[in-house]
Design a protein around this motif. Structure first.
Motif, PDB file in Angstrom:
ATOM      1  N   LEU A   1      37.211  41.012  34.384  1.00 57.65           N
ATOM      2  CA  LEU A   1      36.724  41.379  33.054  1.00 57.65           C
ATOM      3  C   LEU A   1      36.998  42.827  32.670  1.00 57.65           C
ATOM      4  CD1 LEU A   1      33.258  39.544  33.084  1.00 57.65           C
ATOM      5  CD2 LEU A   1      35.474  38.703  32.290  1.00 57.65           C
ATOM      6  N   LEU A   2      37.023  43.718  33.664  1.00 54.11           N
ATOM      7  CA  LEU A   2      37.262  45.121  33.345  1.00 54.11           C
ATOM      8  C   LEU A   2      38.738  45.468  33.367  1.00 54.11           C
ATOM      9  CD1 LEU A   2      34.313  46.797  35.278  1.00 54.11           C
ATOM     10  CD2 LEU A   2      34.636  46.725  32.820  1.00 54.11           C
ATOM     11  N   GLY A   3      39.431  45.071  34.425  1.00 53.03           N
ATOM     12  CA  GLY A   3      40.855  45.354  34.529  1.00 53.03           C
ATOM     13  C   GLY A   3      41.133  46.841  34.504  1.00 53.03           C
ATOM     14  N   ASN A   4      42.306  47.221  34.082  1.00 56.56           N
ATOM     15  CA  ASN A   4      42.683  48.632  34.048  1.00 56.56           C
ATOM     16  C   ASN A   4      42.243  49.330  32.765  1.00 56.56           C
ATOM     17  OD1 ASN A   4      44.032  48.550  36.530  1.00 56.56           O
ATOM     18  ND2 ASN A   4      45.883  47.743  35.577  1.00 56.56           N
ATOM     19  N   GLY A   5      41.867  48.518  31.773  1.00 55.98           N
ATOM     20  CA  GLY A   5      41.633  49.128  30.465  1.00 55.98           C
ATOM     21  C   GLY A   5      40.288  49.779  30.294  1.00 55.98           C
ATOM     22  N   ALA A   6      39.276  49.397  31.081  1.00 55.80           N
ATOM     23  CA  ALA A   6      37.934  49.945  30.915  1.00 55.80           C
ATOM     24  C   ALA A   6      37.370  50.259  32.272  1.00 55.80           C
ATOM     25  CB  ALA A   6      37.038  48.941  30.177  1.00 55.80           C
ATOM     26  N   GLY A   7      37.201  51.540  32.519  1.00 51.14           N
ATOM     27  CA  GLY A   7      36.602  51.941  33.774  1.00 51.14           C
ATOM     28  C   GLY A   7      37.605  52.289  34.841  1.00 51.14           C
ATOM     29  N   GLY A   8      38.859  52.020  34.642  1.00 53.16           N
ATOM     30  CA  GLY A   8      39.847  52.426  35.607  1.00 53.16           C
ATOM     31  C   GLY A   8      39.938  51.547  36.836  1.00 53.16           C
ATOM     32  N   PHE A   9      39.348  50.349  36.795  1.00 52.97           N
ATOM     33  CA  PHE A   9      39.392  49.476  37.960  1.00 52.97           C
ATOM     34  C   PHE A   9      40.740  48.762  38.020  1.00 52.97           C
ATOM     35  CE2 PHE A   9      38.627  45.309  39.917  1.00 52.97           C
ATOM     36  CZ  PHE A   9      38.241  45.755  41.174  1.00 52.97           C
ATOM     37  N   SER A  10      41.268  48.618  39.224  1.00 54.17           N
ATOM     38  CA  SER A  10      42.543  47.947  39.412  1.00 54.17           C
ATOM     39  C   SER A  10      42.424  46.975  40.572  1.00 54.17           C
ATOM     40  CB  SER A  10      43.646  48.966  39.698  1.00 54.17           C
ATOM     41  OG  SER A  10      43.412  49.601  40.947  1.00 54.17           O
ATOM     42  N   ALA A  11      43.473  46.204  40.788  1.00 54.11           N
ATOM     43  CA  ALA A  11      43.466  45.233  41.888  1.00 54.11           C
ATOM     44  C   ALA A  11      43.327  45.918  43.240  1.00 54.11           C
ATOM     45  CB  ALA A  11      44.750  44.405  41.846  1.00 54.11           C
ATOM     46  N   ASP A  12      43.755  47.175  43.330  1.00 55.30           N
ATOM     47  CA  ASP A  12      43.586  47.909  44.579  1.00 55.30           C
ATOM     48  C   ASP A  12      42.113  48.060  44.943  1.00 55.30           C
ATOM     49  OD1 ASP A  12      46.292  48.203  44.724  1.00 55.30           O
ATOM     50  OD2 ASP A  12      46.317  50.218  43.848  1.00 55.30           O
ATOM     51  N   GLY A  13      41.253  47.972  43.932  1.00 57.90           N
ATOM     52  CA  GLY A  13      39.826  48.062  44.203  1.00 57.90           C
ATOM     53  C   GLY A  13      39.327  46.942  45.079  1.00 57.90           C
TER      54      GLY A  13
ATOM     55  N   LEU B   1      23.379  38.856  48.021  1.00 57.43           N
ATOM     56  CA  LEU B   1      24.452  38.374  48.879  1.00 57.43           C
ATOM     57  C   LEU B   1      25.650  37.935  48.053  1.00 57.43           C
ATOM     58  CD1 LEU B   1      25.438  37.604  51.713  1.00 57.43           C
ATOM     59  CD2 LEU B   1      24.291  35.405  51.439  1.00 57.43           C
ATOM     60  N   ALA B   2      25.389  37.168  46.981  1.00 53.82           N
ATOM     61  CA  ALA B   2      26.482  36.698  46.133  1.00 53.82           C
ATOM     62  C   ALA B   2      27.179  37.856  45.433  1.00 53.82           C
ATOM     63  CB  ALA B   2      25.956  35.704  45.099  1.00 53.82           C
ATOM     64  N   GLY B   3      26.405  38.901  45.098  1.00 55.34           N
ATOM     65  CA  GLY B   3      26.973  40.027  44.369  1.00 55.34           C
ATOM     66  C   GLY B   3      28.021  40.796  45.150  1.00 55.34           C
ATOM     67  N   ILE B   4      27.928  40.783  46.470  1.00 57.31           N
ATOM     68  CA  ILE B   4      28.919  41.498  47.277  1.00 57.31           C
ATOM     69  C   ILE B   4      30.314  40.931  47.029  1.00 57.31           C
ATOM     70  CG2 ILE B   4      29.668  41.959  49.652  1.00 57.31           C
ATOM     71  CD1 ILE B   4      26.754  42.098  50.435  1.00 57.31           C
ATOM     72  N   VAL B   5      30.393  39.646  46.739  1.00 56.27           N
ATOM     73  CA  VAL B   5      31.677  39.003  46.467  1.00 56.27           C
ATOM     74  C   VAL B   5      31.932  38.889  44.961  1.00 56.27           C
ATOM     75  CG1 VAL B   5      33.040  36.908  46.766  1.00 56.27           C
ATOM     76  CG2 VAL B   5      31.596  37.733  48.638  1.00 56.27           C
ATOM     77  N   LEU B   6      30.897  38.413  44.218  1.00 55.26           N
ATOM     78  CA  LEU B   6      31.106  38.095  42.802  1.00 55.26           C
ATOM     79  C   LEU B   6      31.262  39.340  41.933  1.00 55.26           C
ATOM     80  CD1 LEU B   6      28.633  35.106  42.239  1.00 55.26           C
ATOM     81  CD2 LEU B   6      31.119  35.062  42.560  1.00 55.26           C
ATOM     82  N   THR B   7      30.515  40.395  42.204  1.00 60.21           N
ATOM     83  CA  THR B   7      30.608  41.588  41.352  1.00 60.21           C
ATOM     84  C   THR B   7      32.012  42.186  41.347  1.00 60.21           C
ATOM     85  OG1 THR B   7      28.248  42.098  41.591  1.00 60.21           O
ATOM     86  CG2 THR B   7      29.708  43.907  40.944  1.00 60.21           C
ATOM     87  N   PRO B   8      32.654  42.415  42.504  1.00 64.16           N
ATOM     88  CA  PRO B   8      34.029  42.929  42.465  1.00 64.16           C
ATOM     89  C   PRO B   8      35.020  41.971  41.806  1.00 64.16           C
ATOM     90  CG  PRO B   8      33.063  43.270  44.621  1.00 64.16           C
ATOM     91  CD  PRO B   8      32.141  42.368  43.883  1.00 64.16           C
ATOM     92  N   LEU B   9      34.851  40.665  42.062  1.00 67.70           N
ATOM     93  CA  LEU B   9      35.766  39.694  41.459  1.00 67.70           C
ATOM     94  C   LEU B   9      35.609  39.657  39.947  1.00 67.70           C
ATOM     95  CD1 LEU B   9      35.578  36.710  43.998  1.00 67.70           C
ATOM     96  CD2 LEU B   9      37.390  38.415  43.735  1.00 67.70           C
ATOM     97  N   LEU B  10      34.361  39.671  39.471  1.00 68.28           N
ATOM     98  CA  LEU B  10      34.132  39.686  38.027  1.00 68.28           C
ATOM     99  C   LEU B  10      34.630  40.987  37.405  1.00 68.28           C
ATOM    100  CD1 LEU B  10      30.555  38.105  37.880  1.00 68.28           C
ATOM    101  CD2 LEU B  10      32.669  37.090  37.013  1.00 68.28           C
ATOM    102  N   ALA B  11      34.451  42.089  38.123  1.00 62.34           N
ATOM    103  CA  ALA B  11      34.957  43.368  37.613  1.00 62.34           C
ATOM    104  C   ALA B  11      36.469  43.353  37.485  1.00 62.34           C
ATOM    105  CB  ALA B  11      34.505  44.509  38.533  1.00 62.34           C
ATOM    106  N   ALA B  12      37.131  42.756  38.483  1.00 58.65           N
ATOM    107  CA  ALA B  12      38.591  42.674  38.428  1.00 58.65           C
ATOM    108  C   ALA B  12      39.047  41.823  37.258  1.00 58.65           C
ATOM    109  CB  ALA B  12      39.129  42.097  39.739  1.00 58.65           C
TER     110      ALA B  12
END
Length: 402
Positions: free
Chosen positions: A164-176, A151-162
């Motif tokens: 810690l990963l950012g645009n530089g690794a994996g191509g994740f952006s705020a639009d995600g 349950l927590a991962g549905i919220v925390l995983t995307p927020l942590l990805a935003a």
């Protein structure tokens, strides 16, 4: 005559005759199909649309299965659940960040992005329950810990990805984040709202819906790896890099298994709680991570999910050995002390029955092993030890050979 009562014969939750999770074989077959026949052009557009619909359906079903009332009851054992959440969403990410020093010597930036994403994924439910039961630990606590993590991962995983990963690794952006809300969170909340009306249908048809879940994930994998093939991303992964990734993940798993076991001891948890913490706090959910990666990483999802797929199989094989060893250790202790049964309640398989007399053990408020276990269908990894198999978690079907 021995003072030990005969043990009830039970079908093993994890097959000793099968060294590889069969669902991993299905995933590998899907990857092979994508390599030989990748979707392109119109077919790729159709596959991408179907994949998005499948992900939305998955999270709708996750929400419809989650019992909020039982999750709240599980807060009675809050120290254990906080410990598991800290391992999943604090210690794991810290280790992932520390692995940044391995780039580019051992890992490419793309593989490191996938490794870091692995560290952000929530824990699994069904394999945590299975291993905790085999090791004769606190099964109700493992059920609730896995549910809370999902349950927590549905919220925390995307927020942590935003973060810690950012645009530089994996191509994740705020639009995600917008995609996460529309494709994951909205269907999940819809499932929660409609649970009152569809919950009974899901329980009656959980075996069929299990195939729907797994088929949806296979479609997500095919779409992701097809995109990777058409863009040539697999040319970036050499056998040496792949071997280095496996070695790094082996170290990561070993560190987490040691930290959860000895750290829980330092925090004053008993043996049965330590078992639940170790197995719930050291795992990552393939079923939750794959659809999330497809939303977060888009065309680069193939490399992002590779570390997760490898780690999933590794954790099943290693934890199966550890769980059996914990069970043997308990047998040795009982023989040494002359205690086979305490207070009329058997150890091991009957660990969940103990919940009725031990306050503060997760979802133990029901006091019935089968009932509590049935309610493990609360998150992405929804198969249970009392239901037909969900190979994602490594639990065998009742029809499986002994």
């Amino acid at each position: 005559m021995s003072s030990h009562p005969p043990r009830t014969s039970r079908r093993p939750l994890l097959p000793s005759w099968l060294p590889v999770d069969p669902y991993i074989l299905a995933l590998l077959g899907t990857v092979g199909l994508a390599a030989l026949l990748p979707a392109s052009g119109t077919a790729a557009t159709v596959a991408e649309g179907a994949s998005k619909a499948a992900v939305a359906l998955l999270f709708f079903l996750y929400g419809a299965r989650l019992s909020t009332r039982e999750a709240l009851e599980g807060l009675k054992h809050w120290r254990l659940h906080v410990t598991v959440l800290a391992c999943t969403f604090v210690l794991f990410p810290l280790l992932g960040l520390a692995a940044r020093g391995l780039v580019p010597t051992l890992l490419t930036p793309s593989l490191y992005g996938g490794l870091l994403f692995l560290c952000l994924v929530p824990s699994t439910i069904q394999s945590s329950i299975a291993f905790t039961s085999i090791a004769r630990g606190n099964v109700p606590a493992a059920i609730c810990a896995g549910s809370f993590s999902s349950l927590a991962g549905i919220v925390l995983t995307p927020l942590l990805a935003a973060a810690l990963l950012g645009n530089g690794a994996g191509g994740f952006s705020a639009d995600g984040l917008v995609k996460i809300v529309l494709q994951l969170l909205v269907p999940f909340l819809a499932g929660q709202l409609l649970r009152r009306w569809v919950g009974g249908f899901l329980v009656r048809n959980k075996k069929v819906l299990g195939y729907v879940d797994r088929g949806s994930i296979l479609l997500v994998v095919y779409t992701a790896f097809s995109a990777g093939m058409t863009q040539g991303v697999w040319r970036l992964v050499t056998p040496a890099r792949l071997g280095a990734l496996v070695a790094v993940e082996a170290v990561l798993l070993a560190v987490m298994l040691a930290a959860t076991w000895y750290g829980a001891k330092r925090l004053g948890f008993g043996r049965e709680d330590r078992i639940a913490i170790q197995f719930a706090g050291s795992k990552k959910s393939l079923a939750a991570g794959l659809p999330m990666a497809s939303v977060l990483f888009g065309a680069q999802a193939s490399l992002a999910v590779l570390p997760l797929m490898l780690f999933h199989q590794m954790q099943l094989m290693v934890c199966a050995v550890i769980a059996k060893r914990r069970s043997r250790d308990r047998d040795t202790e009982e023989r040494a002390t002359g205690h086979g049964v305490v207070g009329g309640t058997g150890h091991g398989a009957a660990a969940t029955d103990r919940a009725a007399t031990s306050p503060g053990h997760g979802a133990a408020a029901t006091g019935h092993a089968a009932t509590v276990t049935d309610h493990a269908a609360t998150g992405p990894d929804h198969a249970t030890t009392a239901t037909p198999a969900d190979p994602v978690g490594g639990i065998t079907s009742p029809a499986a050979p002994r």
